[in-house]
Write a protein that holds these residues in place. Structure first.
Motif, short mmCIF file in Angstrom:
data_model
loop_
_atom_site.label_atom_id
_atom_site.label_comp_id
_atom_site.label_asym_id
_atom_site.label_seq_id
_atom_site.Cartn_x
_atom_site.Cartn_y
_atom_site.Cartn_z
N SER A 134 0.87 -1.20 0.20
CA SER A 134 -0.12 -0.08 -0.03
C SER A 134 0.95 1.29 0.04
O SER A 134 0.60 2.09 -0.77
N ARG B 132 2.31 1.88 -3.49
CA ARG B 132 1.14 2.30 -4.34
C ARG B 132 1.08 3.60 -4.01
O ARG B 132 0.83 4.64 -4.92
N GLY B 133 1.07 4.01 -2.80
CA GLY B 133 0.73 5.40 -2.39
C GLY B 133 2.09 6.26 -2.90
O GLY B 133 1.82 7.62 -3.30
N ASP C 68 -4.11 4.56 -0.05
CA ASP C 68 -2.82 4.25 -0.35
C ASP C 68 -1.95 5.38 -0.13
O ASP C 68 -0.70 5.54 0.55
#
Length: 162
Positions: free
Chosen positions: A29, A32-33, A154
């Motif tokens: 996560s 992705r963030g 994210d």
């Protein structure tokens, strides 16, 4: 050496805040963030890495600093304006705050007006190009608002990992 000089010396050599690779939300996560942070335009002002200059101290010379700031002054529109003029910066202009250590903060924005990270992001949008008072962050906030809920989470996890 005076107490002030000792304090300045201490601060100069203090390590930067450590990022978490997996908290909150997990490694995937956060990664992705990190990508969404760049894709939405946040990194245009909150530049992930700058390099130090040619310091007389070898340990500080030409080193990467993961500030998440360009250290420049930006017009943030009427919504963030605080009525204070500092030097040549008007009441709507602010130096990009470094985001390192953000995950350890309780309050956000230059005046600590919110403890809600989503609200801090939304506050970067105000004014309009039609009235010539648009915040430089308007397009980035529009990009953030267009993300799906999972993508927003994210990006928030990435910010809180800093």
């Amino acid at each position: 050496m005076s107490a002030i000089e000792k304090f300045a010396f201490f601060m100069r050599f203090l390590a930067p805040p450590a990022r978490s690779p997996d908290t909150p939300g997990g490694f995937v996560s956060i990664e992705r963030g990190r990508k969404l942070f760049t894709d939405t335009g946040c990194a245009l002002c909150h530049t992930p890495t700058l390099n130090t200059g040619n310091s007389a101290v070898a340990a500080l010379r030409n080193q990467p600093a993961n500030l998440f700031s360009d250290l420049l002054v930006h017009d943030m529109g009427p919504g963030l304006a605080d009525g204070i003029t500092q030097g040549q910066a008007g009441p709507r202009e602010f130096r990009t705050a470094p985001l390192w250590g953000l995950g350890q903060r309780l309050f956000f924005l230059h005046d600590g007006r919110t403890s809600d990270l989503r609200e801090a992001i939304r506050a970067h949008r105000s004014g309009s190009v039609l009235t010539f008072n648009a915040s430089e962050g308007n397009a980035v906030v529009r990009n953030f608002n267009a993300l799906q809920d999972g993508q927003k989470q994210d990006l928030l996890n990435f910010l809180r990992s800093l």
